[in-house]
Design a protein around this motif. Sequence first.
Motif, PDB file in Angstrom:
ATOM      1  N   ALA A   1       0.881  -1.200   0.014  1.00 11.25           N
ATOM      2  CA  ALA A   1       0.026  -0.175  -0.033  1.00 11.25           C
ATOM      3  C   ALA A   1       0.803   1.275  -0.094  1.00 11.25           C
ATOM      4  CB  ALA A   1      -0.942   0.026   1.105  1.00 11.25           C
ATOM      5  N   LEU A   2       1.751   1.256   0.937  1.00 11.18           N
ATOM      6  CA  LEU A   2       2.674   2.384   0.747  1.00 11.18           C
ATOM      7  C   LEU A   2       3.334   2.634  -0.547  1.00 11.18           C
ATOM      8  CD1 LEU A   2       4.025   4.746   2.395  1.00 11.18           C
ATOM      9  CD2 LEU A   2       5.901   3.361   3.183  1.00 11.18           C
ATOM     10  N   ALA A   3       3.977   1.717  -1.106  1.00 10.60           N
ATOM     11  CA  ALA A   3       4.709   1.776  -2.312  1.00 10.60           C
ATOM     12  C   ALA A   3       3.769   2.130  -3.392  1.00 10.60           C
ATOM     13  CB  ALA A   3       5.245   0.548  -2.799  1.00 10.60           C
ATOM     14  N   GLU A   4       2.362   1.635  -3.546  1.00  9.30           N
ATOM     15  CA  GLU A   4       1.434   2.126  -4.445  1.00  9.30           C
ATOM     16  C   GLU A   4       0.866   3.499  -4.279  1.00  9.30           C
ATOM     17  OE1 GLU A   4      -1.405  -0.680  -4.719  1.00  9.30           O
ATOM     18  OE2 GLU A   4      -0.175  -2.484  -4.863  1.00  9.30           O
ATOM     19  N   SER A   5       1.119   3.907  -2.927  1.00  7.93           N
ATOM     20  CA  SER A   5       0.354   5.326  -2.701  1.00  7.93           C
ATOM     21  C   SER A   5       1.568   6.331  -3.276  1.00  7.93           C
ATOM     22  CB  SER A   5       0.266   5.609  -1.255  1.00  7.93           C
ATOM     23  OG  SER A   5       0.012   6.971  -0.981  1.00  7.93           O
ATOM     24  N   PHE A   6       3.005   5.758  -3.006  1.00  9.72           N
ATOM     25  CA  PHE A   6       3.890   6.787  -3.487  1.00  9.72           C
ATOM     26  C   PHE A   6       3.991   6.737  -4.979  1.00  9.72           C
ATOM     27  CE2 PHE A   6       8.379   7.249  -4.948  1.00  9.72           C
ATOM     28  CZ  PHE A   6       8.818   8.472  -4.248  1.00  9.72           C
ATOM     29  N   ASP A   7       3.920   5.628  -5.620  1.00 12.56           N
ATOM     30  CA  ASP A   7       3.849   5.738  -7.131  1.00 12.56           C
ATOM     31  C   ASP A   7       2.785   6.469  -7.743  1.00 12.56           C
ATOM     32  OD1 ASP A   7       6.005   3.826  -7.096  1.00 12.56           O
ATOM     33  OD2 ASP A   7       4.897   2.268  -7.706  1.00 12.56           O
ATOM     34  N   ALA A   8       1.483   6.401  -7.030  1.00 12.60           N
ATOM     35  CA  ALA A   8       0.304   7.306  -7.529  1.00 12.60           C
ATOM     36  C   ALA A   8       0.590   8.703  -7.220  1.00 12.60           C
ATOM     37  CB  ALA A   8      -0.979   6.669  -6.879  1.00 12.60           C
ATOM     38  N   THR A   9       1.242   8.861  -6.319  1.00 13.58           N
ATOM     39  CA  THR A   9       1.612  10.523  -6.119  1.00 13.58           C
ATOM     40  C   THR A   9       2.580  10.771  -7.242  1.00 13.58           C
ATOM     41  OG1 THR A   9       1.094  10.243  -3.761  1.00 13.58           O
ATOM     42  CG2 THR A   9       2.346  12.237  -4.461  1.00 13.58           C
ATOM     43  N   PHE A  10       3.665  10.014  -7.444  1.00 11.33           N
ATOM     44  CA  PHE A  10       4.575  10.339  -8.372  1.00 11.33           C
ATOM     45  C   PHE A  10       4.148  10.381  -9.692  1.00 11.33           C
ATOM     46  CE2 PHE A  10       7.389   8.608 -11.490  1.00 11.33           C
ATOM     47  CZ  PHE A  10       8.548   9.592 -11.583  1.00 11.33           C
ATOM     48  N   LYS A  11       3.149   9.453 -10.085  1.00 17.39           N
ATOM     49  CA  LYS A  11       2.722   9.588 -11.399  1.00 17.39           C
ATOM     50  C   LYS A  11       1.731  10.935 -11.691  1.00 17.39           C
ATOM     51  CE  LYS A  11       2.572   4.718 -12.182  1.00 17.39           C
ATOM     52  NZ  LYS A  11       1.819   3.356 -12.388  1.00 17.39           N
ATOM     53  N   ARG A  12       0.807  11.216 -10.801  1.00 16.14           N
ATOM     54  CA  ARG A  12      -0.033  12.333 -10.620  1.00 16.14           C
ATOM     55  C   ARG A  12       0.529  13.556 -10.813  1.00 16.14           C
ATOM     56  NH1 ARG A  12      -2.429  11.155  -6.509  1.00 16.14           N
ATOM     57  NH2 ARG A  12      -1.274  12.541  -4.944  1.00 16.14           N
ATOM     58  N   GLU A  13       1.863  13.867 -10.106  1.00 13.10           N
ATOM     59  CA  GLU A  13       2.275  14.968  -9.927  1.00 13.10           C
ATOM     60  C   GLU A  13       3.641  15.168 -11.169  1.00 13.10           C
ATOM     61  OE1 GLU A  13       3.826  15.636  -5.804  1.00 13.10           O
ATOM     62  OE2 GLU A  13       1.897  15.755  -5.159  1.00 13.10           O
ATOM     63  N   THR A  14       3.775  14.064 -11.462  1.00 11.81           N
ATOM     64  CA  THR A  14       5.079  14.415 -12.388  1.00 11.81           C
ATOM     65  C   THR A  14       4.566  14.161 -13.936  1.00 11.81           C
ATOM     66  OG1 THR A  14       6.453  13.058 -11.212  1.00 11.81           O
ATOM     67  CG2 THR A  14       7.180  13.093 -13.585  1.00 11.81           C
TER      68      THR A  14
END
Length: 82
Positions: A13-26
Amino acid sequence: MSMSAIGSNADKALAESFDATFKRETLKGRRTWFSGREARLDAFRWLHRYITRRRHSCLGHRSPTTYETRSRITSTTLTSAV
C-alpha cells in the motif's frame, strides 16, 4: 517487492501510494519526453522536491528534511535527567 507481511491488507500500500503520487504530480497530462535523460531529470526533480520541500501531513505539515533537522537538534540539546 513487498512493503509488509505477506497477505497483509497493507501489503504494497505504501509503495502504491507513493507511485500514484509520483505519477499524478510528474505526468500532469504529459505523454512523452524528448529523451530518456529528460524523463530521468523530471523524476529526479520531483523526488528532490518530495524529500526536501513537499510538506507531509504525518510530519506536522513539514518536509522530511525539516522534520529530521529539527528532530536532530531537539535530541542533541536535551539534558539528561540525572
